[in-house]
Design a protein around this motif. Structure first.
Motif, short mmCIF file in Angstrom:
data_model
loop_
_atom_site.label_atom_id
_atom_site.label_comp_id
_atom_site.label_asym_id
_atom_site.label_seq_id
_atom_site.Cartn_x
_atom_site.Cartn_y
_atom_site.Cartn_z
N LEU A 74 0.84 -1.20 0.00
CA LEU A 74 0.00 0.00 0.00
C LEU A 74 0.88 1.25 0.00
N LEU A 75 0.47 2.24 -0.75
CA LEU A 75 1.14 3.54 -0.71
C LEU A 75 0.71 4.24 0.57
N ASP A 76 1.68 4.59 1.41
CA ASP A 76 1.38 5.17 2.73
C ASP A 76 1.02 6.65 2.59
N LEU A 77 -0.17 6.92 2.13
CA LEU A 77 -0.62 8.29 1.91
C LEU A 77 -0.61 9.15 3.17
N PRO A 78 -0.99 8.63 4.34
CA PRO A 78 -0.96 9.48 5.54
C PRO A 78 0.42 10.07 5.83
N SER A 79 1.47 9.33 5.52
CA SER A 79 2.81 9.85 5.78
C SER A 79 3.23 10.90 4.74
N LEU A 80 2.44 11.04 3.71
CA LEU A 80 2.71 12.04 2.66
C LEU A 80 1.68 13.16 2.68
N ALA A 81 0.72 13.09 3.61
CA ALA A 81 -0.40 14.05 3.64
C ALA A 81 0.09 15.48 3.85
N GLU A 82 1.01 15.68 4.78
CA GLU A 82 1.47 17.03 5.07
C GLU A 82 2.17 17.64 3.86
N ALA A 83 3.01 16.85 3.20
CA ALA A 83 3.70 17.34 2.00
C ALA A 83 2.71 17.63 0.87
N LEU A 84 1.69 16.76 0.74
CA LEU A 84 0.66 16.99 -0.28
C LEU A 84 -0.11 18.27 -0.02
N GLU A 85 -0.49 18.49 1.24
CA GLU A 85 -1.26 19.69 1.58
C GLU A 85 -0.43 20.95 1.37
N LYS A 86 0.83 20.89 1.73
CA LYS A 86 1.70 22.05 1.54
C LYS A 86 1.81 22.40 0.06
N LEU A 112 -7.79 15.24 1.12
CA LEU A 112 -6.83 15.18 2.21
C LEU A 112 -7.49 14.94 3.57
N ARG A 113 -8.80 15.10 3.65
CA ARG A 113 -9.48 15.02 4.94
C ARG A 113 -9.47 13.62 5.53
N ASP A 114 -9.43 12.61 4.68
CA ASP A 114 -9.55 11.24 5.21
C ASP A 114 -8.62 10.31 4.44
N LEU A 115 -7.32 10.64 4.46
CA LEU A 115 -6.36 9.81 3.75
C LEU A 115 -6.04 8.55 4.54
N THR A 127 -8.33 12.38 -8.83
CA THR A 127 -7.65 11.84 -7.64
C THR A 127 -6.29 11.24 -7.96
N PHE A 128 -6.16 10.63 -9.13
CA PHE A 128 -4.90 9.99 -9.47
C PHE A 128 -3.82 10.99 -9.86
N HIS A 129 -4.24 12.17 -10.29
CA HIS A 129 -3.29 13.18 -10.74
C HIS A 129 -3.00 14.26 -9.72
N SER A 130 -3.93 14.50 -8.81
CA SER A 130 -3.69 15.54 -7.79
C SER A 130 -3.37 14.94 -6.43
N GLN A 131 -3.46 13.61 -6.31
CA GLN A 131 -3.16 12.95 -5.04
C GLN A 131 -2.18 11.79 -5.21
N PRO A 169 1.23 12.81 -7.38
CA PRO A 169 2.10 13.67 -6.56
C PRO A 169 2.67 12.96 -5.34
N ALA A 170 1.86 12.09 -4.72
CA ALA A 170 2.35 11.35 -3.56
C ALA A 170 3.49 10.42 -3.96
N GLU A 171 3.36 9.77 -5.11
CA GLU A 171 4.44 8.90 -5.59
C GLU A 171 5.72 9.70 -5.84
N LEU A 172 5.57 10.87 -6.43
CA LEU A 172 6.74 11.71 -6.71
C LEU A 172 7.40 12.19 -5.42
N LEU A 173 6.58 12.61 -4.47
CA LEU A 173 7.11 13.09 -3.18
C LEU A 173 7.80 11.96 -2.43
#
Length: 609
Positions: free
Chosen positions: A190-202, A222-225, A301-305, A308-312
C-alpha cells in the motif's frame, strides 16, 4: 530563456475504440494548449499512450474470445489512428506494454519501497464469485457509507469526494455483471498516503490558479487519507520488483500505479528515440519547467493525489524522509486541468451501455476540425455538456461555416477577382483602424485565455473578431466599390484590411483548427507548413533496460507511435503581415455546411432515437 512545458495527457484504455466523450476530456484541450505553447516559442513535450493493463482489458478480451495481448495490440493501433486523425500533436504517443515502461515503473516502486512509503498489509480484496478474478475498485459500485449517495465507486465517492475501499460500500455490486463480490484476505503493498499528507497539503495550498472544481476536490481528498493498495491479485500487469513477489505471476502492480508513471516513461522513451537520452531531464528535473496534466474529472484523484504522492515519496519528501534515487527529484504538476463529462441525452458516454459516438466514425464523415470546434466552443470545460446532433449542426453551419468559412472565402474571392493578388492599401479610415486594432489586441486576449486553459473563452474571443470582420465587410460594401473605377484605391484598402484580419484570426484559431488553418495559410497565397500534423510510424521495442519478474514484454516487438516535427512549422503567436503583391488563387470552400436534416436524424451510424 526558453520556456519549457510538459503536456501530460491521460492514457486511454486499450479495451476498445475511443468515443468523442474521451477526446473531449483529454484530447482536444491538451492539443489546443500544446499548439499554443509551441506558437509562443516554448519548448513543448506532449506525451501519452494507451493504457494496456488491468481488469478492464481482461474482461474485454474474454468477451471477444481473444488473448489480452491480441486485444491490446488491436486497439492500440485503432486508437493511434483515431488520435492522429484528430490532429493531436503528440511528441510521443506510446503504450504501457513496452519494456521501457516496465523498467521505469519498477524503478519508481523500488524507490518508494526503499524510502518506506510502500507498506505491506493484509487487506480485504474483492473477487468475482464466478471467475475468481480480482475486481478492481472502479468495477464495484454501491451506496456511499459516508454521504449515502448511490453509485459510489470502490475507490471514491464523487458526491462527497471521500476516498473509499470496496469493502466499505453498502450493497456493493460488480459493474461487469451485477453480481455481489466476495471479499477475501490478501496481502498487498500500500502507498502510505498518511505519511505524505502534510507534503501533499503544503504543495496543494500553492495551487491557487487551478480550476476551482479541481482544487476543491483535491483538497477534500486530504481530509480522510489512508494507505491505498498499489498491487493487485491479477496475472496481467507489471511484476512487483520485490524479492518473493517478482516471480509470483498472480501479483502485479495496480494499473493506476503504472499508468501515471507513464508520463515519465514516455518522456524517457521520447528522449531515447530522439537521440538525446538525457533530454527528458529538462522537463522533469528543471525547477523552472512547467507541467500540465489533462484528463476527465473522474481521474482527478490519481493526478492531484496519487501521482504527486508517488513523486514526493520517491524523493523522500514525506514524514519518513528518504533518499534520492536514479531519477532524482521529479517535478510535481504545475496544474491538473480536468474537464467535466460530455454526455449524450444526459447519459455519460459509455461503450458498455451503448451510449457512444466513436471518433473513427466521426472523422470519416466530418473530418477533424468540426469535432475540435464543437468541443472547444461547446464542450465540457467547466460543467457537464450534452452532445446533440442539433447543436452540432447549428454550431458548424451558423458559426464555423457562415462565420469563419464565409469570411475567408468572400475576402479572398473578391481580392482574387478584382486584383489577382493581395492589393496595396491606401490611407486607412477610422473603420479600418478599428477592426485592425481589434484583431491585433485580440491576439493578446486569446493568448491570455489559452495560457490559463480557458479554451472556451479563447475561441469565443477569436470568433468575436470573425463576426466583427464580417460586419466590417458588410458595412464597407466592397462589391459596390468594385463597380466604380474611382473607388479602386478604397476597394484595395478594404480588401487588404480584411485580408489582414483573416490572417490574424487564422493565428488565433490555429490551435483549435490546425487542418483548417493550413488551408487558410495556403488560401492567402503562402507556402510551406503553417500548422504541422502528427505522423504515425512503426518502432521496435529495443530500448536497453533492466527488468525483473515474470510475464515481461518480449524484446523486439513492433508497435505504432504518434510523433511529429512541430518545430519546423511556421505558426507563431503574432501578427503575420499580409504582403501586397502576393498572388491569390480562387479559393475552394473552406468549411462544408452540413445537411440541416442531420440535426433531426443524426447519421446512419449514430441515429437520433
Amino acid at each position: 530563456m526558453t520556456k519549457t512545458v510538459l503536456v501530460s495527457v491521460a492514457w486511454p484504455y486499450a479495451n476498445g475504440p475511443r468515443h468523442i466523450g474521451h477526446v473531449a476530456g483529454f484530447g482536444v484541450p491538451s492539443d489546443v494548449f500544446a499548439r499554443y505553447q509551441r506558437m509562443q516559442g516554448a519548448e513543448v513535450l506532449m506525451v501519452s499512450g494507451t493504457d494496456e493493463h488491468g481488469t478492464p482489458l481482461l474482461v474485454q478480451a474474454d468477451k471477444e474470445g481473444v488473448s489480452v495481448k491480441e486485444l491490446a495490440d488491436r486497439y492500440n493501433r485503432q486508437i493511434v489512428q483515431d488520435l492522429a486523425g484528430l490532429g493531436l500533436s503528440y511528441d510521443l504517443f506510446t503504450r504501457t506494454t513496452t519494456r521501457n515502461h516496465y523498467a521505469v515503473v519498477q524503478e519508481l516502486f523500488k524507490g518508494l519501497h526503499e524510502n518506506g512509503y510502500m507498506i505491506k498489509q493484509t487487506t480485504m480484496g474483492a473477487v468475482s464469485p464466478k471467475t475468481g478474478r480480482t475486481l478492481p475498485d472502479r468495477y464495484i459500485e454501491g451506496t456511499c457509507p459516508i454521504c449515502g449517495s448511490e453509485g459510489a465507486r470502490g475507490d471514491q465517492c464523487d458526491n462527497c469526494g471521500n476516498q473509499l475501499d470496496p469493502v466499505d460500500l453498502i450493497k456493493p455490486v460488480s459493474k461487469i455483471d451485477g453480481e455481489t463480490p466476495e471479499f477475501i484476505e490478501t496481502e498487498h503493498f500500500l502507498l502510505d498516503l498518511p505519511s505524505l499528507a502534510e507534503a501533499l497539503e503544503k504543495w496543494l495550498s500553492t495551487r491557487e490558479s487551478w480550476r476551482p472544481n479541481v482544487l476543491k476536490f483535491s483538497l477534500n481528498l486530504l481530509r480522510d487519507l489512508h494507505p491505498r493498495a498499489m498491487t493487485r491479485d491479477i496475472d496481467w500487469g507489471i511484476p512487483v520488483p520485490v524479492e518473493g513477489w517478482q516471480d509470483n505471476n498472480a501479483k502485479k502492480l495496480y494499473v493506476w500505479f503504472d499508468a501515471v508513471v507513464g508520463y515519465l516513461s514516455a518522456s524517457i522513451e521520447w528522449a531515447w528515440r530522439s537521440g538525446e537520452p538525457e533530454a527528458w531531464k529538462k522537463f522533469w528535473q528543471n525547477p523552472e519547467a512547467e507541467a500540465y496534466y489533462f484528463m476527465g474529472k473522474d481521474n482527478i484523484t490519481f493526478h492531484s493525489q496519487i501521482w504527486p504522492a508517488e513523486l514526493l515519496g520517491y524523493a523522500g519528501k514525506g514524514s519518513k524522509g528518504g533518499s534520492l534515487h536514479p531519477y532524482g527529484e521529479l517535478n510535481l504538476p504545475t496544474e491538473v486541468v480536468s474537464s467535466e463529462f460530455l454526455t449524450m441525452s444526459g447519459s455519460k458516454f459509455s461503450s458498455s451501455k451503448g451510449v457512444v459516438i466513436y471518433v473513427k466514425d466521426f472523422l470519416e464523415e466530418f473530418g477533424p476540425d468540426p469535432l475540435r470546434y464543437f468541443i472547444a466552443v461547446a464542450g465540457p470545460e467547466n460543467t457537464d455538456t450534452d452532445f446533440t446532433w442539433d447543436e452540432f449542426v447549428r454550431r458548424i453551419n451558423n458559426e464555423l461555416a457562415n462565420g469563419w468559412g464565409n469570411l475567408v472565402n468572400r475576402t479572398v474571392s473578391m481580392a482574387h477577382k478584382n486584383f489577382g493578388e493581395v492589393p496595396a492599401p491606401g490611407a486607412l479610415t477610422a473603420e479600418d483602424e478599428a477592426i485592425l486594432n481589434l484583431a491585433h489586441e485580440s491576439l493578446a486576449t486569446v493568448g491570455e485565455h489559452l495560457e490559463q486553459s480557458k479554451f472556451k473563452a479563447g475561441i469565443n474571443a477569436a470568433m468575436h473578431v470573425v463576426g466583427e470582420a464580417n460586419a466590417y465587410i458588410a458595412s464597407q460594401e466592397p462589391w459596390k466599390l468594385a463597380k466604380d473605377e474611382a473607388q479602386r484605391e478604397r476597394l484595395a484598402t478594404v480588401l487588404w484590411t480584411a485580408l489582414q484580419v483573416v490572417s490574424d484570426c487564422n493565428v488565433m484559431l490555429t490551435p483549435y483548427l490546425p487542418a483548417t488553418a493550413q488551408q487558410v495559410h495556403e488560401t492567402l497565397g503562402r507556402e510551406g507548413i503553417w500548422a504541422a500534423q502528427p505522423q504515425v510510424s512503426e518502432v521496435t521495442d529495443d530500448m536497453p533496460v533492466e527488468l525483473v519478474g515474470v510475464g515481461l514484454p518480449e524484446e523486439g516487438q513492433s508497435y505504432p507511435v504518434i510523433s511529429g516535427d512541430y518545430a519546423a512549422q511556421q505558426a507563431r503567436w503574432e501578427r503575420v503581415e499580409v504582403v501586397p503583391g502576393t498572388a491569390l488563387a480562387k479559393p475552394k470552400p473552406l468549411i462544408q455546411k452540413l445537411d440541416p436534416e442531420l440535426a433531426q436524424t443524426g447519421p446512419a451510424w449514430a441515429p437520433v432515437e
